[in-house]
Scaffold this motif. Structure first.
Motif, PDB file in Angstrom:
ATOM      1  N   ALA A  94      43.908 -50.661 106.898  1.00  0.00           N
ATOM      2  CA  ALA A  94      42.390 -51.040 106.532  1.00  0.00           C
ATOM      3  C   ALA A  94      42.001 -50.124 105.579  1.00  0.00           C
ATOM      4  O   ALA A  94      42.235 -48.880 105.352  1.00  0.00           O
ATOM      5  CB  ALA A  94      41.624 -50.518 108.113  1.00  0.00           C
ATOM      6  N   PRO A  95      40.811 -50.684 104.975  1.00  0.00           N
ATOM      7  CA  PRO A  95      40.509 -49.897 103.767  1.00  0.00           C
ATOM      8  C   PRO A  95      39.666 -48.589 104.275  1.00  0.00           C
ATOM      9  O   PRO A  95      38.943 -48.860 105.125  1.00  0.00           O
ATOM     10  CB  PRO A  95      39.768 -50.688 103.044  1.00  0.00           C
ATOM     11  N   LYS A  96      40.097 -47.642 103.686  1.00  0.00           N
ATOM     12  CA  LYS A  96      39.297 -46.173 104.226  1.00  0.00           C
ATOM     13  C   LYS A  96      38.098 -46.325 103.730  1.00  0.00           C
ATOM     14  O   LYS A  96      37.732 -46.616 102.655  1.00  0.00           O
ATOM     15  CB  LYS A  96      40.186 -44.958 103.683  1.00  0.00           C
ATOM     16  N   PHE A  97      37.135 -45.687 104.542  1.00  0.00           N
ATOM     17  CA  PHE A  97      35.760 -45.606 104.389  1.00  0.00           C
ATOM     18  C   PHE A  97      35.625 -44.698 103.120  1.00  0.00           C
ATOM     19  O   PHE A  97      35.890 -43.482 102.913  1.00  0.00           O
ATOM     20  CB  PHE A  97      35.161 -44.846 105.664  1.00  0.00           C
ATOM     21  N   GLY A  98      34.577 -45.227 102.175  1.00  0.00           N
ATOM     22  CA  GLY A  98      34.581 -44.213 101.047  1.00  0.00           C
ATOM     23  C   GLY A  98      35.758 -44.409  99.970  1.00  0.00           C
ATOM     24  O   GLY A  98      35.396 -44.035  98.837  1.00  0.00           O
ATOM     25  N   ASP A  99      36.727 -45.153 100.057  1.00  0.00           N
ATOM     26  CA  ASP A  99      37.804 -45.312  99.137  1.00  0.00           C
ATOM     27  C   ASP A  99      37.522 -46.472  98.304  1.00  0.00           C
ATOM     28  O   ASP A  99      37.646 -47.578  98.560  1.00  0.00           O
ATOM     29  CB  ASP A  99      39.160 -45.588  99.911  1.00  0.00           C
ATOM     30  N   LYS A 100      37.059 -46.205  97.023  1.00  0.00           N
ATOM     31  CA  LYS A 100      36.507 -46.932  96.087  1.00  0.00           C
ATOM     32  C   LYS A 100      37.581 -47.980  95.591  1.00  0.00           C
ATOM     33  O   LYS A 100      37.470 -49.281  95.282  1.00  0.00           O
ATOM     34  CB  LYS A 100      35.859 -46.414  94.634  1.00  0.00           C
ATOM     35  N   ALA A 101      38.862 -47.307  95.409  1.00  0.00           N
ATOM     36  CA  ALA A 101      40.109 -48.150  94.800  1.00  0.00           C
ATOM     37  C   ALA A 101      40.274 -49.133  95.940  1.00  0.00           C
ATOM     38  O   ALA A 101      40.627 -50.222  95.761  1.00  0.00           O
ATOM     39  CB  ALA A 101      41.147 -47.171  94.665  1.00  0.00           C
ATOM     40  N   ALA A 102      40.396 -48.652  97.301  1.00  0.00           N
ATOM     41  CA  ALA A 102      41.104 -49.665  98.292  1.00  0.00           C
ATOM     42  C   ALA A 102      39.661 -50.864  98.549  1.00  0.00           C
ATOM     43  O   ALA A 102      40.174 -52.044  98.788  1.00  0.00           O
ATOM     44  CB  ALA A 102      41.111 -48.738  99.644  1.00  0.00           C
ATOM     45  N   TRP A 103      38.366 -50.597  98.495  1.00  0.00           N
ATOM     46  CA  TRP A 103      37.424 -51.482  98.445  1.00  0.00           C
ATOM     47  C   TRP A 103      37.308 -52.392  97.447  1.00  0.00           C
ATOM     48  O   TRP A 103      36.707 -53.438  97.539  1.00  0.00           O
ATOM     49  CB  TRP A 103      36.311 -50.499  99.055  1.00  0.00           C
ATOM     50  N   ALA A 104      37.685 -51.932  96.105  1.00  0.00           N
ATOM     51  CA  ALA A 104      37.173 -52.619  94.973  1.00  0.00           C
ATOM     52  C   ALA A 104      37.751 -54.444  94.835  1.00  0.00           C
ATOM     53  O   ALA A 104      36.959 -55.107  94.733  1.00  0.00           O
ATOM     54  CB  ALA A 104      37.868 -52.077  94.026  1.00  0.00           C
ATOM     55  N   PRO A 105      38.963 -54.403  95.188  1.00  0.00           N
ATOM     56  CA  PRO A 105      39.609 -55.851  95.339  1.00  0.00           C
ATOM     57  C   PRO A 105      38.652 -56.724  96.443  1.00  0.00           C
ATOM     58  O   PRO A 105      38.486 -57.984  96.206  1.00  0.00           O
ATOM     59  CB  PRO A 105      40.883 -55.802  95.389  1.00  0.00           C
TER      60      PRO A 105
END
Length: 299
Positions: free
Chosen positions: A242-253
């Protein structure tokens, strides 16, 4: 000739038959009309769109979008039942067995039940494996007593026979503890000071990011609340990718796919994440708001 004459002979041969025929000629149409009126009256059809003008439909349309709920800080606290907390929080993992969580209703709980209530409560409060402390809830929102009730509910639904924990005593009216401006817990002595420090530490570990500003068209406050009670269980630590909260790299795609795609994935479920993240009682709007809250923190 007699046979031809008989063919055209009237069925009414006596004055009595004539009277009966006249009466029947009046009554039969009346009876038919009455029956038709009753049939139409008891099976009245509603025209298309006419239901929109009922009192219930009108009240639903003019109901306010937002509601303000005022609570008395000195009022006795109403605790959630074990089933309520399970459905709101614990079911996200324990209903499906996600991330190795023991699935409710299965033999997975046997070794846990063997540890006893105190052992299971200690693990739930401290966290273990992929499960964060307190299942990702905040001490301000969910008490140890409520977590204990949820443990008893899940254990008993899986073959256990645990007793409900004793309900804590309600604080005296007007005896709310004051806190200093810095936000640190008020000074206390003995066990009270230790409990306050433990609660403060748990809160600090759960707050992974500062609140973000509300965006147009989104209720980020409702999203934040749902995140803190449900979504945090996986997104705070990155459980099951799961994309971690606040992790821009994980959430970007994921953000690049569009907000509608993210909303649909949260509502319908994706990979290890169940529909609505397991928060089956949450509304679609609240789930979307939680997605918006996490997206805003990753921009």
């Amino acid at each position: 000739m007699s046979e031809a004459h008989n063919e055209h002979e009237s069925l009414i041969k006596t004055p009595k038959q004539l009277i009966l025929a006249v009466i029947a000629g009046f009554l039969v149409p009346i009876v038919i009309i009455v029956l038709l009126v009753n049939y139409v009256g008891n099976n009245a059809l509603t025209g298309a769109g006419s239901g929109a003008m009922t009192e219930k439909a009108i009240a639903a349309r003019i109901a306010p979008v937002a509601k303000v709920e005022i609570k008395d800080a000195n009022a006795p606290r109403v605790y959630q039942t074990g089933e309520q907390l399970y459905k709101a929080v614990c079911a996200a993992c324990h209903a499906t067995g996600a991330a190795g969580a023991p699935k409710v209703g299965t033999a997975d709980w046997a070794p846990r039940i063997a540890q006893g209530y105190d052992g299971m409560l200690k693990i739930a409060l401290a966290g273990k494996g992929a499960m964060p402390a307190r299942g990702g809830t905040s001490p301000d929102d969910v008490t140890d007593y409520e977590i204990g009730r949820a443990i008893v509910y899940m254990a008993n639904a899986s073959g256990g026979k645990l007793q409900e924990p004793a309900e804590p005593a309600q604080p005296a009216s007007g005896a709310a503890a004051a806190a200093p401006a810095s936000g640190a817990p008020a000074a206390a002595s003995g066990a009270d000071a230790s409990a306050a420090a433990t609660a403060a530490a748990a809160m600090a570990s759960l707050k992974t990011a500062a609140p973000v500003a509300a965006s147009a068209g989104g209720n980020l406050e409702a999203g934040k609340q749902l995140y803190n009670t449900v979504c945090m269980a996986c997104h705070a630590s990155g459980v099951m990718n799961a994309p971690k909260f606040g992790d821009k790299a994980a959430w970007a795609p994921r953000i690049a796919t569009g907000i509608d795609t993210l909303h649909n994935a949260a509502l319908k479920g994706l990979n290890a994440m169940p529909p609505k993240g397991g928060a089956t009682n949450a509304s679609d709007d609240d789930v979307k708001a939680a997605v918006d809250y996490m997206v805003s923190a990753a921009k």
